[in-house]
Design an enzyme around this catalytic site. Structure first.
Site, short mmCIF file in Angstrom:
data_model
loop_
_atom_site.label_atom_id
_atom_site.label_comp_id
_atom_site.label_asym_id
_atom_site.label_seq_id
_atom_site.Cartn_x
_atom_site.Cartn_y
_atom_site.Cartn_z
N SER A 85 0.80 -1.23 0.00
CA SER A 85 0.00 0.00 0.00
C SER A 85 0.83 1.27 0.00
O SER A 85 0.29 2.36 -0.20
CB SER A 85 -0.92 0.01 1.21
N ARG A 224 -3.01 10.51 -11.63
CA ARG A 224 -3.96 10.72 -10.53
C ARG A 224 -3.21 10.96 -9.22
O ARG A 224 -2.27 10.25 -8.89
CB ARG A 224 -4.86 9.50 -10.38
N THR A 247 -7.14 7.92 5.65
CA THR A 247 -6.89 6.87 4.66
C THR A 247 -8.24 6.59 4.00
O THR A 247 -9.28 6.98 4.52
CB THR A 247 -6.36 5.57 5.31
N1 GLY Z 1 -6.17 8.07 0.53
C1 GLY Z 1 -5.22 7.71 -0.41
C2 GLY Z 1 -5.59 7.98 -1.81
O1 GLY Z 1 -6.77 8.14 -2.10
O2 GLY Z 1 -4.71 8.03 -2.63
#
Ligand code: GLY
Length: 381
Positions: A85, A224, A247
């Site tokens: 992640s 993005r 998060t």
């Molecule tokens: N919260 C992390 C993202 O949307 O990239």
């Protein structure tokens, strides 16, 4: 007439003085929380359990600066190739390229740094801090950010682990039955996980630091950028009040500037827990119809974490996890905390209970539960 550097600085200083005077008129409201500094406390997303322990020990045993401590805490996940992640081993974008976002804030000096769409450097949080420490800017992105990091001596490396590459190949093969990509030999249905780590710490002097770092949404459109590198959104810290971070679905958080909102709610007198829940409710209120179910509930998850200057802390998520889900993944629905009572997971509060989960979300969770049960049964054979 050419403007000398000295003249320029003097003119700028005058202009800034004017700005400062007008800024004073709009200064932040008096903090509600003037309590004497309380016990050192670190909060983080669930995946920060090793990190909160480290950050707490650094702040208490070594008198480390709170921002250095929380960055050292998230570095554990950033440098762990098995954590898909963040950082090294993070899941890539649609082109198979790992790109990282991170931001930091240092309460005592009121400084911030941020980096977005960073490639080939594992510890994005430290790059964000270097931008804060060595430049007059707050945010660098893409190629410029990488050049800056290399110039500062950061190590260039391939961040795409074999596990994340295989997940990306599976995802690509499942995009369409009519494209030219053959099914992956191991045709496990691939999810679209996000994954981020936020950590906020307050030390014995009541000084605060906060950091959020991520590889962002898996398989995102190249370019993005999520909420994590946006100061006031992915994390925010005000040394007079507290810190917060997030998060989950960044697009939902960006519209409410969640971390800033939580700190402002705390300044207004809410506890960290109340502030996290109130910010989630604001995010629901700002959600477009296409992401709401028939009853106006969001079809995504978002999580907030917060710590106050006096050591109170809280965390909240959109939905309570179903019991079946917690049976196989017990730490879901929790966040990490370290204080004098030790490092542990605490349950996240939630806006909606498990009976209110929209059908689509529940189905996806149950499919995951089923898959994990089957994988574990296979391993035991
Ligand atoms: N919260 C992390 C993202 O949307 O990239």
């Amino acid at each position: 007439m050419p403007v000398t550097r000295r003249a320029f600085l003097e003119t700028s200083a005058l202009a800034l003085t004017g700005l400062a005077a007008s800024a004073k008129a709009h200064a932040a409201p008096t903090p509600s929380n003037h309590a004497a500094p309380a016990p050192p406390t670190v909060v983080a997303s669930r995946n920060g359990i090793r990190g909160v322990r480290k950050a707490y020990e650094m702040m208490t045993n070594d008198q480390a600066d709170p921002l250095d401590a929380v960055i050292a805490g998230v570095n554990i996940q950033e440098l762990d190739p098995n954590d898909q992640s963040v950082g090294l081993g993070g899941r890539p974008n649609a082109d198979g390229v790992v790109t990282l976002d991170a931001s930091v804030m240092h309460g005592p000096t009121r400084r911030a740094g941020s980096v977005a769409a960073l490639e080939d450097i594992a510890s994005a949080s430290l790059v964000a801090k270097a931008i804060m420490d060595y430049t007059d800017h707050i945010m660098l992105v893409g190629k410029g950010a990488k050049r800056f990091a290399l110039g500062m001596g950061f190590k260039e490396q391939n961040l795409l682990s074999e596990e994340s590459r295989q997940d990306w190949l599976r995802w690509r093969s499942q995009l369409s039955p009519d494209d030219d990509w053959l099914d992956h030999e191991d045709d496990v249905m691939i999810e679209r996980p996000g994954g981020t780590i936020n950590m906020c710490g307050v030390d014995a002097n009541g000084d605060i630091g906060s950091v959020t770092t991520t590889s962002g949404l898996s398989w995102k459109i190249p370019g993005r950028v999520g909420d994590s590198p946006i100061i006031g959104t992915g994390q925010y810290c005000d040394n007079e009040v507290g810190a917060a971070g997030s998060t989950g679905r960044g697009e939902a958080n960006i519209k409410v500037c969640g971390a800033f909102l939580i700190v402002e709610f705390m300044r207004g007198g809410m506890s960290p827990q109340e502030a996290c829940l109130a910010a989630l409710e604001r995010a629901v209120a700002m959600t477009e119809d296409r992401l709401l179910d028939g009853k106006g509930r969001p079809m995504f998850s978002l999580n907030f974490y917060a710590v106050a200057k006096d050591g109170r802390f809280g965390g909240a998520t959109m939905y309570q996890y179903p019991d079946e889900y917690l049976e196989v993944l017990p730490s879901r629905g929790s966040y990490a905390v370290a204080n004098a009572d030790g490092a542990r997971h605490e349950p996240l509060h939630y806006v909606y209970d498990q009976n209110q989960l929209p059908g689509g979300l529940r189905d996806r969770m149950m499919e995951r539960v089923e898959r994990i049960r089957m994988e574990r049964a296979k391993e035991e054979e």
